[in-house]
Design a protein around this motif. Structure first.
Motif, PDB file in Angstrom:
ATOM      1  N   ARG A 291       0.831  -1.212   0.000  1.00 52.43           N
ATOM      2  CA  ARG A 291       0.000   0.000   0.000  1.00 52.43           C
ATOM      3  C   ARG A 291       0.860   1.253   0.000  1.00 52.43           C
ATOM      4  O   ARG A 291       0.579   2.229  -0.709  1.00 52.43           O
ATOM      5  N   MET A 292       1.947   1.244   0.775  1.00 52.83           N
ATOM      6  CA  MET A 292       2.839   2.406   0.820  1.00 52.83           C
ATOM      7  C   MET A 292       3.553   2.609  -0.512  1.00 52.83           C
ATOM      8  O   MET A 292       3.703   3.747  -0.982  1.00 52.83           O
ATOM      9  N   ALA A 293       3.982   1.503  -1.121  1.00 52.99           N
ATOM     10  CA  ALA A 293       4.654   1.612  -2.417  1.00 52.99           C
ATOM     11  C   ALA A 293       3.690   2.132  -3.482  1.00 52.99           C
ATOM     12  O   ALA A 293       4.085   2.920  -4.355  1.00 52.99           O
ATOM     13  N   TRP A 294       2.439   1.696  -3.417  1.00 56.36           N
ATOM     14  CA  TRP A 294       1.457   2.154  -4.410  1.00 56.36           C
ATOM     15  C   TRP A 294       1.160   3.638  -4.243  1.00 56.36           C
ATOM     16  O   TRP A 294       1.000   4.365  -5.226  1.00 56.36           O
ATOM     17  N   THR A 295       1.090   4.096  -2.980  1.00 57.69           N
ATOM     18  CA  THR A 295       0.887   5.524  -2.730  1.00 57.69           C
ATOM     19  C   THR A 295       2.050   6.332  -3.307  1.00 57.69           C
ATOM     20  O   THR A 295       1.856   7.422  -3.863  1.00 57.69           O
ATOM     21  N   PHE A 296       3.250   5.797  -3.168  1.00 56.03           N
ATOM     22  CA  PHE A 296       4.431   6.416  -3.769  1.00 56.03           C
ATOM     23  C   PHE A 296       4.247   6.533  -5.283  1.00 56.03           C
ATOM     24  O   PHE A 296       4.564   7.574  -5.893  1.00 56.03           O
ATOM     25  N   ALA A 297       3.723   5.479  -5.914  1.00 53.86           N
ATOM     26  CA  ALA A 297       3.494   5.495  -7.366  1.00 53.86           C
ATOM     27  C   ALA A 297       2.456   6.541  -7.743  1.00 53.86           C
ATOM     28  O   ALA A 297       2.589   7.231  -8.762  1.00 53.86           O
ATOM     29  N   GLU A 298       1.421   6.678  -6.913  1.00 52.70           N
ATOM     30  CA  GLU A 298       0.401   7.702  -7.179  1.00 52.70           C
ATOM     31  C   GLU A 298       1.012   9.100  -7.090  1.00 52.70           C
ATOM     32  O   GLU A 298       0.741   9.963  -7.938  1.00 52.70           O
ATOM     33  N   ASP A 299       1.827   9.322  -6.077  1.00 52.08           N
ATOM     34  CA  ASP A 299       2.449  10.637  -5.901  1.00 52.08           C
ATOM     35  C   ASP A 299       3.386  10.984  -7.055  1.00 52.08           C
ATOM     36  O   ASP A 299       3.570  12.163  -7.375  1.00 52.08           O
ATOM     37  N   ARG A 300       3.980   9.960  -7.671  1.00 56.68           N
ATOM     38  CA  ARG A 300       4.900  10.178  -8.797  1.00 56.68           C
ATOM     39  C   ARG A 300       4.185  10.167 -10.148  1.00 56.68           C
ATOM     40  O   ARG A 300       4.814  10.305 -11.189  1.00 56.68           O
ATOM     41  N   GLY A 301       2.882   9.980 -10.120  1.00 59.86           N
ATOM     42  CA  GLY A 301       2.125   9.964 -11.367  1.00 59.86           C
ATOM     43  C   GLY A 301       2.308   8.705 -12.177  1.00 59.86           C
ATOM     44  O   GLY A 301       2.045   8.692 -13.382  1.00 59.86           O
ATOM     45  N   LEU A 302       2.749   7.609 -11.536  1.00 58.35           N
ATOM     46  CA  LEU A 302       2.968   6.351 -12.249  1.00 58.35           C
ATOM     47  C   LEU A 302       1.690   5.550 -12.421  1.00 58.35           C
ATOM     48  O   LEU A 302       1.586   4.707 -13.310  1.00 58.35           O
ATOM     49  N   VAL A 303       0.724   5.779 -11.539  1.00 57.72           N
ATOM     50  CA  VAL A 303      -0.582   5.125 -11.631  1.00 57.72           C
ATOM     51  C   VAL A 303      -1.654   6.164 -11.359  1.00 57.72           C
ATOM     52  O   VAL A 303      -1.401   7.192 -10.730  1.00 57.72           O
ATOM     53  N   ALA A 304      -2.847   5.881 -11.823  1.00 59.80           N
ATOM     54  CA  ALA A 304      -3.954   6.799 -11.593  1.00 59.80           C
ATOM     55  C   ALA A 304      -4.312   6.800 -10.107  1.00 59.80           C
ATOM     56  O   ALA A 304      -4.325   5.743  -9.472  1.00 59.80           O
ATOM     57  N   PRO A 305      -4.588   7.944  -9.542  1.00 61.01           N
ATOM     58  CA  PRO A 305      -4.938   8.006  -8.119  1.00 61.01           C
ATOM     59  C   PRO A 305      -6.305   7.400  -7.849  1.00 61.01           C
ATOM     60  O   PRO A 305      -7.174   7.343  -8.730  1.00 61.01           O
ATOM     61  N   GLY A 306      -6.488   6.920  -6.616  1.00 59.99           N
ATOM     62  CA  GLY A 306      -7.802   6.453  -6.189  1.00 59.99           C
ATOM     63  C   GLY A 306      -8.116   4.995  -6.453  1.00 59.99           C
ATOM     64  O   GLY A 306      -9.250   4.576  -6.222  1.00 59.99           O
ATOM     65  N   ARG A 307      -7.122   4.201  -6.930  1.00 57.89           N
ATOM     66  CA  ARG A 307      -7.426   2.782  -7.163  1.00 57.89           C
ATOM     67  C   ARG A 307      -6.343   1.887  -6.568  1.00 57.89           C
ATOM     68  O   ARG A 307      -5.942   0.890  -7.150  1.00 57.89           O
ATOM     69  N   ASN A 308      -5.892   2.246  -5.396  1.00 59.69           N
ATOM     70  CA  ASN A 308      -4.863   1.455  -4.732  1.00 59.69           C
ATOM     71  C   ASN A 308      -5.427   0.075  -4.384  1.00 59.69           C
ATOM     72  O   ASN A 308      -6.290  -0.048  -3.507  1.00 59.69           O
ATOM     73  N   PRO A 309      -4.960  -0.997  -5.011  1.00 59.55           N
ATOM     74  CA  PRO A 309      -5.519  -2.330  -4.767  1.00 59.55           C
ATOM     75  C   PRO A 309      -5.160  -2.895  -3.400  1.00 59.55           C
ATOM     76  O   PRO A 309      -5.725  -3.918  -2.982  1.00 59.55           O
ATOM     77  N   PHE A 310      -4.252  -2.244  -2.689  1.00 63.35           N
ATOM     78  CA  PHE A 310      -3.843  -2.724  -1.366  1.00 63.35           C
ATOM     79  C   PHE A 310      -4.664  -2.090  -0.244  1.00 63.35           C
ATOM     80  O   PHE A 310      -4.505  -2.457   0.909  1.00 63.35           O
ATOM     81  N   HIS A 311      -5.539  -1.141  -0.607  1.00 62.20           N
ATOM     82  CA  HIS A 311      -6.356  -0.475   0.395  1.00 62.20           C
ATOM     83  C   HIS A 311      -7.498  -1.391   0.857  1.00 62.20           C
ATOM     84  O   HIS A 311      -8.026  -2.196   0.091  1.00 62.20           O
ATOM     85  N   ARG A 312      -7.855  -1.233   2.121  1.00 56.43           N
ATOM     86  CA  ARG A 312      -9.013  -1.899   2.714  1.00 56.43           C
ATOM     87  C   ARG A 312      -8.966  -3.421   2.603  1.00 56.43           C
ATOM     88  O   ARG A 312      -9.981  -4.078   2.404  1.00 56.43           O
ATOM     89  N   ILE A 313      -7.774  -3.977   2.709  1.00 55.81           N
ATOM     90  CA  ILE A 313      -7.629  -5.428   2.796  1.00 55.81           C
ATOM     91  C   ILE A 313      -7.673  -5.791   4.280  1.00 55.81           C
ATOM     92  O   ILE A 313      -6.838  -5.330   5.062  1.00 55.81           O
ATOM     93  N   LYS A 314      -8.633  -6.595   4.657  1.00 56.97           N
ATOM     94  CA  LYS A 314      -8.791  -6.939   6.072  1.00 56.97           C
ATOM     95  C   LYS A 314      -7.608  -7.767   6.548  1.00 56.97           C
ATOM     96  O   LYS A 314      -7.312  -8.823   5.985  1.00 56.97           O
ATOM     97  N   PRO A 315      -6.901  -7.316   7.569  1.00 59.36           N
ATOM     98  CA  PRO A 315      -5.719  -8.065   8.035  1.00 59.36           C
ATOM     99  C   PRO A 315      -6.104  -9.393   8.666  1.00 59.36           C
ATOM    100  O   PRO A 315      -7.185  -9.540   9.236  1.00 59.36           O
ATOM    101  N   HIS A 316      -5.208 -10.357   8.556  1.00 62.80           N
ATOM    102  CA  HIS A 316      -5.402 -11.624   9.247  1.00 62.80           C
ATOM    103  C   HIS A 316      -5.273 -11.389  10.749  1.00 62.80           C
ATOM    104  O   HIS A 316      -4.427 -10.597  11.194  1.00 62.80           O
TER     105      HIS A 316
END
Length: 320
Positions: free
Chosen positions: A87-112
């Motif tokens: 999730r942190m790496a994906w946020t980094f990608a969003e901040d750098r414009g590498l991926v579109a914002p708002g679709r982080n696939p690691f968000h809201r994954i229920k932890p074990h």
């Protein structure tokens, strides 16, 4: 990356998650402590890269992340750390414009669910662990390597955080002074170098390790890790605790046990906080679990006070 690509929020063609993680780790290395970087690198190496590293980042979906998380359910803490790191790496990608914002696939994954035990290891359990580790150090029949046995004994004797002990260098050790001077620890940014006073038993233990000649740099070296020192002792710990009959005792419970045994011996809370390296005694209070014997002694003082007062009252009334 071109300006058009940055504005579109799309990664360069063919960029894999492995490449993104490498970029993110390089960026984090400029501001994170080495101990934190080891945790990130471990999550990338053992969870993220094996499952998703080959995929283009534009193709990674929530379903892929859920499948990765599920495959690692047997080690829940590691699986959860993989999701947090992703999730942190994906946020980094969003901040750098590498991926579109708002679709982080690691968000809201229920932890074990993980163990919520906050029970410190007892003196009896600590003694059993010590025996198992001593057998390992002496290369007798034991469930772990000598270096792991020596590592667990130092945790018992010092209450160090597992990362602090794992990354301990001989340059941090002053055997003549009986102290450790840690430059990499949890509160290093706010408190600087951390001094840890060593007991005579801990000094003797470290002298013995030094005599083994395992490494001139690391106290607990490892040929398997990229850092050069042991990084993930949990599997070894699981075998040790099973052999010692301490199933369910977590590695961090050694640190809690160290605090509780100090408290039972009558040491004040500020001394214990200093030994543990806590910035606040509020944190230290959470570590301490009064022992049954200590609680019994405290209760006995109340009974003694009542008996003393009763005896005085009886004497004043002329009663036997």
């Amino acid at each position: 990356m071109s300006n058009d690509t940055a504005r579109s929020g799309r990664a360069p063609r063919g960029m894999s998650l492995y490449k993104l993680l490498s970029m993110w780790l390089e960026d984090r290395s400029t501001c994170c402590a080495r101990r934190t970087m080891i945790q990130y690198e471990f999550a990338c190496r053992t969870v993220l890269v094996p499952s998703l590293g080959h995929m283009p980042i534009g193709a990674v979906t929530r379903a892929h992340v859920l499948a990765m998380h599920g495959r690692n359910a047997e080690t829940p803490a590691k699986a959860n750390q993989g999701v947090v790191t992703g999730r942190m790496a994906w946020t980094f990608a969003e901040d750098r414009g590498l991926v579109a914002p708002g679709r982080n696939p690691f968000h809201r994954i229920k932890p074990h669910p993980t163990s919520k035990s906050r029970n410190p290891i007892s003196p009896t359990q600590a003694a059993e662990v010590w025996i198992v580790c001593e057998n390992a150090i002496q290369a007798l029949e034991a469930p772990c390597a000598p270096v792991h046995g020596a590592y667990f004994v130092l945790l018992l004797l010092t209450g160090l955080r597992r990362g602090e002990a794992a990354a301990l260098r001989w340059s941090n050790v002053e055997l003549e002074l009986g102290a450790l001077y840690l430059t990499e620890h949890k509160t290093a940014r706010s408190s600087g170098v951390k001094m840890v006073a060593l007991s005579s038993a801990a000094v003797d233990h470290l002298r013995r390790i030094k005599d083994f000649g395992w490494s001139d740099v690391w106290v607990f070296p490892s040929l398997r890790s990229s850092s050069g020192h042991i990084e993930d002792p949990h599997r070894a710990w699981e075998r040790v605790r099973e052999a010692a009959g301490c199933v369910g005792v977590r590695l961090h419970d050694l640190r809690r046990g160290y605090a509780s045994m100090l408290h039972s011996a009558g040491h004040d809370i500020r001394t214990i906080a200093s030994l543990l390296g806590h910035a606040s005694i509020v944190t230290t209070e959470k570590y301490i679990r009064p022992s049954l014997e200590g609680s019994r002694r405290a209760s006995d003082t109340v009974a003694a006070s009542i008996r003393q007062a009763g005896a005085a009252a009886s004497a004043a009334r002329g009663l036997p």
